[in-house]
Write an enzyme that holds these catalytic residues in place. Structure first.
Site, PDB file in Angstrom:
ATOM      1  N   THR A  16      39.742  24.479   9.956  1.00 43.55           N
ATOM      2  CA  THR A  16      41.055  24.940  10.405  1.00 43.55           C
ATOM      3  C   THR A  16      41.148  24.748  11.913  1.00 43.55           C
ATOM      4  O   THR A  16      40.157  24.824  12.630  1.00 43.55           O
ATOM      5  CB  THR A  16      41.292  26.416  10.050  1.00 43.55           C
ATOM      6  OG1 THR A  16      40.331  27.244  10.724  1.00 43.55           O
ATOM      7  CG2 THR A  16      41.193  26.637   8.542  1.00 43.55           C
ATOM      8  N   GLY A  17      42.353  24.465  12.389  1.00 45.75           N
ATOM      9  CA  GLY A  17      42.516  24.178  13.808  1.00 45.75           C
ATOM     10  C   GLY A  17      41.754  22.932  14.204  1.00 45.75           C
ATOM     11  O   GLY A  17      41.026  22.918  15.200  1.00 45.75           O
ATOM     12  N   GLY A  18      41.929  21.858  13.426  1.00 45.27           N
ATOM     13  CA  GLY A  18      41.118  20.664  13.622  1.00 45.27           C
ATOM     14  C   GLY A  18      41.754  19.566  14.430  1.00 45.27           C
ATOM     15  O   GLY A  18      41.244  18.449  14.442  1.00 45.27           O
ATOM     16  N   SER A  20      42.223  19.425  17.764  1.00 44.50           N
ATOM     17  CA  SER A  20      41.754  19.266  19.137  1.00 44.50           C
ATOM     18  C   SER A  20      40.459  20.040  19.323  1.00 44.50           C
ATOM     19  O   SER A  20      40.012  20.769  18.431  1.00 44.50           O
ATOM     20  CB  SER A  20      42.807  19.774  20.147  1.00 44.50           C
ATOM     21  OG  SER A  20      42.984  21.170  20.015  1.00 44.50           O
ATOM     22  N   GLY A  23      37.268  21.909  16.911  1.00 40.75           N
ATOM     23  CA  GLY A  23      37.574  21.521  15.546  1.00 40.75           C
ATOM     24  C   GLY A  23      37.593  20.018  15.374  1.00 40.75           C
ATOM     25  O   GLY A  23      37.008  19.474  14.422  1.00 40.75           O
ATOM     26  N   TYR A 158      41.544  39.693  23.020  1.00 38.41           N
ATOM     27  CA  TYR A 158      40.826  38.497  22.569  1.00 38.41           C
ATOM     28  C   TYR A 158      39.392  38.834  22.159  1.00 38.41           C
ATOM     29  O   TYR A 158      38.937  38.477  21.060  1.00 38.41           O
ATOM     30  CB  TYR A 158      40.824  37.460  23.682  1.00 38.41           C
ATOM     31  CG  TYR A 158      40.065  36.200  23.354  1.00 38.41           C
ATOM     32  CD1 TYR A 158      40.634  35.211  22.557  1.00 38.41           C
ATOM     33  CD2 TYR A 158      38.778  35.995  23.842  1.00 38.41           C
ATOM     34  CE1 TYR A 158      39.939  34.046  22.255  1.00 38.41           C
ATOM     35  CE2 TYR A 158      38.077  34.831  23.549  1.00 38.41           C
ATOM     36  CZ  TYR A 158      38.660  33.869  22.751  1.00 38.41           C
ATOM     37  OH  TYR A 158      37.959  32.723  22.452  1.00 38.41           O
TER      38      TYR A 158
END
Length: 259
Positions: A16-18, A20, A23, A158
């Site tokens: 997931t979030g691949g 940049s 990822g 965060y």
């Protein structure tokens, strides 16, 4: 038979979030090893750009999905099931940065950060479980952070979400062990990615950060990719519920005062 370096063409991993950073680097690393890879992102243009960079033909599947929306994750899992039938690994990497002093934290920013960094990670694992079960087990890697290990001013929300991710790795590592599914986390330090430059845009601020890292350099997305690839592989078959820091010694060691 030594299988450590055997082709992994029958393996499928979701990132997931691949599109940049860590990822995308992990996708490059796994594809080079012969693994089929599924990457997600929230933007079709970025997904298309990542696909061109990866240039992996039908060994790459791109799916637009927002990790903060469980309905998107349900659709993602169904898409993967229809295409491949199973998953051998998951890198729950999608995350957002959020840094502000406590008095500047808004409810909207809290919800956004928790929605992606905690809710998104938990439901990514939740909805891909049947695919891991279909593979007879597998490996899950959660992307945490160095920030829960040391107090960083301005990182209250965060760091709290990433502390929750560390806890998830331990809890789910215990809960899913009986199903042959390993769950670990990685805690990157200062890794030079788009997110790093967005959070610390002034190059003049990079040198004091680098000086605080005992190994004397900032990390690269490839540093993280190598570690994630290891944890996803059979080389890490007896490792679960653990966190592996990829931080150049930032958390456990002091930098040399003599250079």
């Amino acid at each position: 038979m030594n299988t450590h370096h055997a082709p992994s063409s029958d393996r499928t991993v979701l990132i997931t979030g691949g599109t940049s950073g860590m990822g995308l680097a992990t996708a490059h690393r796994l594809l080079a090893a012969g693994t089929r890879v599924v990457i997600t992102g929230r933007d079709d243009t970025r997904l298309a750009h990542a696909a061109r960079q990866l240039d992996a033909g039908d060994r790459l599947l791109t799916v637009r999905a927002d990790a903060a929306l469980p309905a998107d994750l349900v659709r993602l899992a169904e898409t993967v099931r229809e295409r491949y039938g199973k998953l051998d690994g998951v890198f729950a990497n999608a995350g957002v940065a959020s840094f502000q002093p406590l008095e500047a934290v808004t409810e909207a920013e809290f919800d956004r950060t928790v929605g992606v960094n905690l809710k998104g990670v938990l439901f990514t694992v939740r909805h891909t479980l049947p695919l891991l079960d279909a593979a007879g087990g597998g490996s899950v890697v959660l992307n945490a952070s160095w920030t829960p290990h040391r107090g960083l001013p301005g990182a209250a929300v965060y760091a709290a979400t990433k502390a929750a991710v560390l806890s998830l790795a331990r809890t789910l590592g215990a809960e899913l062990a009986g199903r042959g599914i390993r769950v670990n986390s990685v805690s990157p330090g200062y890794i030079v990615t788009e997110m790093f430059h967005a959070a610390i845009p002034d190059p003049a601020d990079h040198e004091p950060i680098r000086a605080g890292v005992p190994l004397g350099r900032l990390g690269t997305a490839q540093d993280v990719a190598e570690t994630v690839a290891f944890l996803l592989s059979e080389r890490a078959a007896y490792i679960t519920g653990q966190d592996l820091a990829i931080d150049g010694g930032l958390v456990p060691a002091f930098p040399s005062l003599t250079g």
